[in-house]
Structure formats: C-alpha cells, structure tokens
Design an enzyme around this catalytic site. Sequence first.
Site, PDB file in Angstrom:
ATOM      1  N   CYS A  27       0.725  -1.215   0.106  1.00  0.00           N
ATOM      2  CA  CYS A  27       0.097  -0.142   0.029  1.00  0.00           C
ATOM      3  C   CYS A  27       0.990   1.274  -0.049  1.00  0.00           C
ATOM      4  O   CYS A  27       1.872   1.255  -0.355  1.00  0.00           O
ATOM      5  CB  CYS A  27      -0.801   0.056   1.139  1.00  0.00           C
ATOM      6  SG  CYS A  27      -0.090  -0.094   2.817  1.00  0.00           S
ATOM      7  N   ALA A  28       0.559   2.218   0.497  1.00  0.00           N
ATOM      8  CA  ALA A  28       1.235   3.715   0.673  1.00  0.00           C
ATOM      9  C   ALA A  28       2.570   3.588   1.346  1.00  0.00           C
ATOM     10  O   ALA A  28       3.686   4.267   0.981  1.00  0.00           O
ATOM     11  CB  ALA A  28       0.357   4.524   0.998  1.00  0.00           C
TER      12      ALA A  28
END
Length: 481
Positions: A27-28
């Site tokens: 993810c981020a």
Amino acid sequence: MSKYTDSAKDLLEHVGGSDNISVVTHCATRMRFVLKDPKQADVKKVEEIDIVKGTFTQAGQFQVIIGNEVSTFYNEFSKVSGVGDTASKDDAKVAAKQNMNVLQRMIAHLADIFTPLIPALVVGGLILGFRNVIGEIKMIDDGTKTLVEISQFWAGVHAFLWLIGEAIFHFLPVGITWAISRKMGTTQILGIVLGITLVSPQLLNAYGVAGAQEIPVWDFGFAQVQMIGYQAQVIPAILAGFVLAYLELGLRKVIPNVISMIFVPFFALIPAVLIAHVVLGPIGWTIGSWISDVVYTGLTSAFGWLFAAVFGFAYAPLVITGLHHMSNAIDLQLMSEFGGTNLWPMIALSNIAQGSAVVAMIFLNRKDEKEQQVSVPAAISCYLGVTEPAMFGINLKYLFPFLAAMIGSAVAAVISVASGVMANSIGVGGIPGILSIQVQDMLTFAIAMLVAIVIPFLLTIVLSKTKMGVNAYQRLGKVRS
C-alpha cells in the site's frame, strides 16, 4: 544492483523464502504478505533490516512498514523473490478478508474505494489551501487587501486553480464509481461513465437545488424524474457504483461470451444510471445528509468538546485497525453539506502529535545512531501526514510515546472543536494541513498545532522516566544513555 537489493534478499529470507509467500503486495507505506506459514517469519530479524520501520499482523496479513519508498522496494523485492504482480492484490484481499468480521469487511471496502483517490484529494486540499492564502488573507496594504485584489496575475492563478479544485471535489463521484469498478474487477470505463451521469452539466447542480425555483425533469409520460446532479456527493456515488458492478458481474454469468461485449455493458449501464437517479440518488443524499448532520451537530453542540477529546484520543488506534478510513467519507460529506469539515482538523492534529512523540524519542535516543536512522525519517514523514512509519516503527514499539501522542492529540482536538475550526477540504494530514483550514480559523488551528507538538514531546520525556518507560527499554533490551 539496486540499493534495495540486499535488504530485499534479507526480507525474503526472514519471511521464510519464496515458497512461504502466498501473496505479497503493498500500500502507501507497507509491504503486505499473506504467508503460508506465518510462524516461519522471524519478526525480530525482519525488524532489524535497515529499511524496515516495524511490523504487525492484521486480518491474516503480515505487514512490514517500509515508508514512502515502499513501491520502489516492492519492485526490487518482486525481482529477488519472483513473487508479486498486480493480480496478487486481489488475492491478498481475499485471503485477508477470510479472517474479517462484517464490520472489518465494510471498512476494507471503504479503504479500497478511497485509497486510490487520496493523492487527488490531497492535491485538491493543497490547491484550496493555496487559494485561501492568495484570495482570502488580507496581507497587502496594511492588511486591507489580498494578493488577488491587487494583482491580475494572482487573480488569474486563483481562477485557474479552481479548474483543478472543481474537478477533484465537485466531480468526485466519477472517481468513486471508477474506484468501485476497479475494486470489483468490472469494466472501469463504465464506472467512469456512470460517475459522469451523476455530475453531468445537463443536470441541476447539487449546490443550486435549495435555491432553484423550478427543477427540470425527464418526462416519461407516466412518470417524471428530477434532473438533479450529485456533485461532491459520496453515498449516492458509492451505492450507484456497487449496483453497476453487481449488475455487470451477474450479467457475465448468464450472457454467452460471444455476445457479452455488446449486451453486458448495455444491460448493466442503462439500468444502473436509471436506478441511480430514481432510487439511489435521493436515498443516498438523505443518508449522507443525516450522517453529516449528526457529526456536525455533535461537534458543535455543548458536548462537542467531549466528542473531540474521545476522537482525538482514539484516532491513532483507529489507524491501526483501519477504521479511520470511514472518516474520509464523512469529511467529504461534511464538505458538500456545510462547505467545510470540522472533523479533518482533528485528524491532522493527531498526525502531528504522533510525529512530536517521535521527535521526543529522537531526543531521548540521540546517541543511538541506528535508532536515529529509523526515527528521523519517520518523524518527517509523520509531520507530512504519513503516520505508519512513526506509529509502528517507534511509538507502538515503546508504547509510552504512543500514549503521550494520544493525550496530546485529545487536548489539541478539544481546542480545535471548541474554537469552531473548519477546514475547506481534506489536505496533507500534518503541519502543511494548516493550508486547508479556513482563513478565519488559521490562528486558532496554529495554537492547536503548537499544543499537539509540545504536549506529546514533554509527556513522552516524562513517561520515559516512569516505570512504563523503563520497562519499555528493558523489554527491548536497550539502555538509554
């Protein structure tokens, strides 16, 4: 050889090798592993890798905190391990959701919808904040005029930037319906088209409905449907997006492949658009208004300070569980209903508080060079709105700075809400977040920011000298100089 090659090889070894990885994605800020045998992962050795900020396990996924460089590191890890591709993301979600309850699944769906939209929302927040500075703050001629009022150049910039701001916030339903089609694995262009039909210029703008003398209609002879747009509306777009996705998925099962390219889009899109305007739009608008009214009324009531204290204290733990994703939908709904949000400022203050606790840990561990390599980037990242490296890499590891940050966040949130601070939009959830605050509230928010910096810093130092702090260092086998 990439600078991440050695670290990638170490991580591969300590999670049990390629054979132990069912799925890996990111993810981020985090690498997300679904491991065949989680016991093979050596958590202690994984956390000793230089680039790793921390680890935790949630809903069947072993998550490794890397930070902002996670996408580059993930690419190198994929080369080294031979595992990982875009299809793996769906596999990872399926594997993880097997261990989720109904509420967790709902939150996961919200996260899947809003996470791809966050870059645009952040950009939009910064744009609205910059327009605030040049168009609202009277900084010229002894505080009597704005930059826009004295300069045609800045007036042009102010007008031009609204082109982007309007595209992001007013036409948000297009992004939502696209994100749902992407998440559900259906035809993304149909999701985009559906979103456009919710905000088409043919429709009466949502912001003009209240003052409209006459609302245009589609007249079918036996029935009339109001031609109302849903600019900036969140829930109508979510409901419509899922209807389209499930219609398409259902039609794929019954329509033969040889003609599916023609009939599936036709029989999915037209009913979805009709249902969106006849049923889901009005219902979604009502639900969204109810939610925003409840939140706004609660925050502006006599007990708003109590709500603020609880939310400010609990927001960081919500990030751990993933429940914080619900706030995105509420913030956007508040913006559409009230022209701003009084919820988002508390989120920015919570992030600042977590970063300040890390700064205190930097001070306490100033002679520990290895710790500095993790904590300094984590603090900077946190002040810029990305909290995971700070929370998982430092604060949760020691625990007492995490508690100090929660307390500081609660106090700052009370100041923000009690003073009626409003943000124009979602923005960068850290110190730059002040640009998203409405001009008249910037000074008060700056005071709340100062509180979110000072209290966690001082409280972390105080708690480090208590039994809680001493036990944390002993547990980690550290001796503080």
